[in-house]
Design a protein around this motif. Sequence first.
Motif, PDB file in Angstrom:
ATOM      1  N   UNK A  55      -5.029  -9.165   9.044  1.00  0.00           N
ATOM      2  CA  UNK A  55      -5.232 -10.570   9.372  1.00  0.00           C
ATOM      3  C   UNK A  55      -5.903 -11.255   8.187  1.00  0.00           C
ATOM      4  N   UNK A  56      -5.355 -12.406   7.802  1.00  0.00           N
ATOM      5  CA  UNK A  56      -5.982 -13.252   6.789  1.00  0.00           C
ATOM      6  C   UNK A  56      -6.755 -14.348   7.515  1.00  0.00           C
ATOM      7  N   UNK A  57      -8.038 -14.468   7.238  1.00  0.00           N
ATOM      8  CA  UNK A  57      -8.865 -15.475   7.896  1.00  0.00           C
ATOM      9  C   UNK A  57      -9.319 -16.502   6.871  1.00  0.00           C
ATOM     10  N   UNK A  58      -8.968 -17.763   7.084  1.00  0.00           N
ATOM     11  CA  UNK A  58      -9.484 -18.846   6.250  1.00  0.00           C
ATOM     12  C   UNK A  58     -10.795 -19.291   6.873  1.00  0.00           C
ATOM     13  N   UNK A  59     -11.899 -18.990   6.206  1.00  0.00           N
ATOM     14  CA  UNK A  59     -13.227 -19.214   6.784  1.00  0.00           C
ATOM     15  C   UNK A  59     -14.116 -19.930   5.769  1.00  0.00           C
ATOM     16  N   UNK A  60     -15.275 -20.402   6.251  1.00  0.00           N
ATOM     17  CA  UNK A  60     -16.290 -20.908   5.346  1.00  0.00           C
ATOM     18  C   UNK A  60     -17.301 -19.792   5.085  1.00  0.00           C
ATOM     19  N   UNK A  61     -18.176 -19.943   4.100  1.00  0.00           N
ATOM     20  CA  UNK A  61     -19.134 -18.877   3.783  1.00  0.00           C
ATOM     21  C   UNK A  61     -20.015 -18.477   4.966  1.00  0.00           C
ATOM     22  N   UNK A  62     -20.372 -19.445   5.824  1.00  0.00           N
ATOM     23  CA  UNK A  62     -21.204 -19.116   6.983  1.00  0.00           C
ATOM     24  C   UNK A  62     -20.475 -18.169   7.929  1.00  0.00           C
ATOM     25  N   UNK A  63     -19.179 -18.445   8.171  1.00  0.00           N
ATOM     26  CA  UNK A  63     -18.407 -17.575   9.043  1.00  0.00           C
ATOM     27  C   UNK A  63     -18.226 -16.212   8.410  1.00  0.00           C
ATOM     28  N   UNK A  64     -18.091 -16.173   7.103  1.00  0.00           N
ATOM     29  CA  UNK A  64     -17.965 -14.891   6.415  1.00  0.00           C
ATOM     30  C   UNK A  64     -19.223 -14.044   6.632  1.00  0.00           C
ATOM     31  N   UNK A  65     -20.381 -14.682   6.597  1.00  0.00           N
ATOM     32  CA  UNK A  65     -21.633 -13.958   6.845  1.00  0.00           C
ATOM     33  C   UNK A  65     -21.715 -13.468   8.280  1.00  0.00           C
ATOM     34  N   UNK A  66     -21.217 -14.284   9.217  1.00  0.00           N
ATOM     35  CA  UNK A  66     -21.227 -13.875  10.624  1.00  0.00           C
ATOM     36  C   UNK A  66     -20.344 -12.651  10.830  1.00  0.00           C
ATOM     37  N   UNK A  67     -19.179 -12.622  10.202  1.00  0.00           N
ATOM     38  CA  UNK A  67     -18.289 -11.463  10.312  1.00  0.00           C
ATOM     39  C   UNK A  67     -19.001 -10.198   9.847  1.00  0.00           C
ATOM     40  N   UNK A  68     -19.687 -10.298   8.731  1.00  0.00           N
ATOM     41  CA  UNK A  68     -20.394  -9.138   8.201  1.00  0.00           C
ATOM     42  C   UNK A  68     -21.537  -8.718   9.109  1.00  0.00           C
ATOM     43  N   UNK A  69     -22.243  -9.693   9.656  1.00  0.00           N
ATOM     44  CA  UNK A  69     -23.381  -9.393  10.523  1.00  0.00           C
ATOM     45  C   UNK A  69     -22.943  -8.722  11.820  1.00  0.00           C
ATOM     46  N   UNK A  70     -21.727  -9.005  12.269  1.00  0.00           N
ATOM     47  CA  UNK A  70     -21.224  -8.437  13.525  1.00  0.00           C
ATOM     48  C   UNK A  70     -20.453  -7.136  13.309  1.00  0.00           C
ATOM     49  N   UNK A  71     -20.632  -6.508  12.142  1.00  0.00           N
ATOM     50  CA  UNK A  71     -19.943  -5.259  11.804  1.00  0.00           C
ATOM     51  C   UNK A  71     -18.433  -5.443  11.836  1.00  0.00           C
ATOM     52  N   UNK A  72     -17.999  -6.626  11.419  1.00  0.00           N
ATOM     53  CA  UNK A  72     -16.580  -6.969  11.372  1.00  0.00           C
ATOM     54  C   UNK A  72     -16.241  -7.501   9.985  1.00  0.00           C
ATOM     55  N   UNK A  73     -16.847  -6.901   8.971  1.00  0.00           N
ATOM     56  CA  UNK A  73     -16.705  -7.396   7.602  1.00  0.00           C
ATOM     57  C   UNK A  73     -15.277  -7.266   7.093  1.00  0.00           C
ATOM     58  N   UNK A  74     -14.774  -8.280   6.382  1.00  0.00           N
ATOM     59  CA  UNK A  74     -13.459  -8.164   5.735  1.00  0.00           C
ATOM     60  C   UNK A  74     -13.481  -7.029   4.714  1.00  0.00           C
ATOM     61  N   UNK A  75     -12.294  -6.473   4.432  1.00  0.00           N
ATOM     62  CA  UNK A  75     -12.242  -5.419   3.417  1.00  0.00           C
ATOM     63  C   UNK A  75     -11.911  -5.978   2.037  1.00  0.00           C
ATOM     64  N   UNK A  76     -11.553  -7.275   1.980  1.00  0.00           N
ATOM     65  CA  UNK A  76     -11.241  -7.876   0.696  1.00  0.00           C
ATOM     66  C   UNK A  76     -11.025  -9.374   0.832  1.00  0.00           C
ATOM     67  N   UNK A  77     -10.809 -10.027  -0.305  1.00  0.00           N
ATOM     68  CA  UNK A  77     -10.620 -11.475  -0.346  1.00  0.00           C
ATOM     69  C   UNK A  77      -9.443 -11.794  -1.253  1.00  0.00           C
ATOM     70  N   UNK A  78      -8.822 -12.950  -1.016  1.00  0.00           N
ATOM     71  CA  UNK A  78      -7.691 -13.393  -1.821  1.00  0.00           C
ATOM     72  C   UNK A  78      -8.096 -14.646  -2.584  1.00  0.00           C
ATOM     73  N   UNK A  79      -7.768 -14.695  -3.854  1.00  0.00           N
ATOM     74  CA  UNK A  79      -8.002 -15.900  -4.637  1.00  0.00           C
ATOM     75  C   UNK A  79      -9.461 -16.217  -4.842  1.00  0.00           C
ATOM     76  N   UNK A  80      -9.807 -17.503  -4.686  1.00  0.00           N
ATOM     77  CA  UNK A  80     -11.160 -17.969  -4.948  1.00  0.00           C
ATOM     78  C   UNK A  80     -11.648 -18.860  -3.809  1.00  0.00           C
ATOM     79  N   UNK A  81     -12.922 -19.200  -3.853  1.00  0.00           N
ATOM     80  CA  UNK A  81     -13.515 -20.112  -2.883  1.00  0.00           C
ATOM     81  C   UNK A  81     -13.324 -21.544  -3.364  1.00  0.00           C
ATOM     82  N   UNK A  82     -12.862 -22.434  -2.454  1.00  0.00           N
ATOM     83  CA  UNK A  82     -12.610 -23.831  -2.834  1.00  0.00           C
ATOM     84  C   UNK A  82     -13.372 -24.774  -1.900  1.00  0.00           C
ATOM     85  N   UNK A  83     -13.565 -25.998  -2.360  1.00  0.00           N
ATOM     86  CA  UNK A  83     -14.237 -26.998  -1.542  1.00  0.00           C
ATOM     87  C   UNK A  83     -13.314 -27.473  -0.429  1.00  0.00           C
ATOM     88  N   UNK A  84     -13.879 -27.646   0.783  1.00  0.00           N
ATOM     89  CA  UNK A  84     -13.106 -28.120   1.927  1.00  0.00           C
ATOM     90  C   UNK A  84     -13.983 -29.109   2.688  1.00  0.00           C
TER      91      UNK A  84
END
Length: 264
Positions: free
Chosen positions: A143-172
């Motif tokens: 699954x590819x998840x388009x998230x903000x940095x806060x959601x990315x931290x929540x995923x990691x905190x819930x032991x659901x950390x992504x295994x990798x990232x695509x591209x770069x972080x952009x302003x939204x």
Amino acid sequence: MILVIDALNKHRFGGILDEMYKLRARVFRDRMGWDVMVRNGREIDLFDQLDPAYIVALDGSYNVVGCNRMLQTTGPHMLSDVFQDILCGEPPLRSATVWENTRFCIDSERLKRPGADRTVSYAACELMAGIAEYAFNSGISDVISVVDPAMDRILKRCDNAPYGYIGKTVQMGKTKALAALSDITEERIARIRAFAGITGEIFLEDDVVADALAESTPVTMPVALRDYCDAQIAGACTDSEREAALALQRELAGMYRSQPSCDA
């Protein structure tokens, strides 16, 4: 509790979809300040017209407390058509077994009210578990998840950390966006469940939810009319169509509410 709504059953749950769109408006525009299109209090975009799968979290009274949208990457999706800048010029991933995961949100206001039957943290983890289990049962590998940095931290905190990232972080809008990759495995599902203490079945059957919603209505329309109204709301493609369907539902509900009881 998780209800999956897709092209096969959306005609039964127009009311729940409508509440989901309202929640998305409150979260993404009002709370997070994202630059999203909101009309008549509902956040709906063109990808909602592509028959995605919605993973919807409901509380014990069948109120919407969380939601998420899943789209196949073989067709249009946000990473390929909206957030191309994330990819740094690289082509988007396209595979029948890789799906895009967006519009994850939780109704923290409702869940913080006195008497709420679950916490914000538990509801978020249950929704994550629902996403992973739905994907696993559907043969989705990643699954590819388009998230903000806060959601990315929540995923990691819930032991659901992504295994990798695509591209770069952009302003939204007022925040940033990044694309995270998660493999769909039994191990991931077990980690999420263990973190939140989730046990047993979390998915609701369509008939159970439909019957509960009918019973909670003070005056119930005939099933055929109720299903027709839900189908019109769920199938609306424009704001005017949606408002017309909602107006029809209110009118019919008012007609049956005004009728005397058969026991009178």
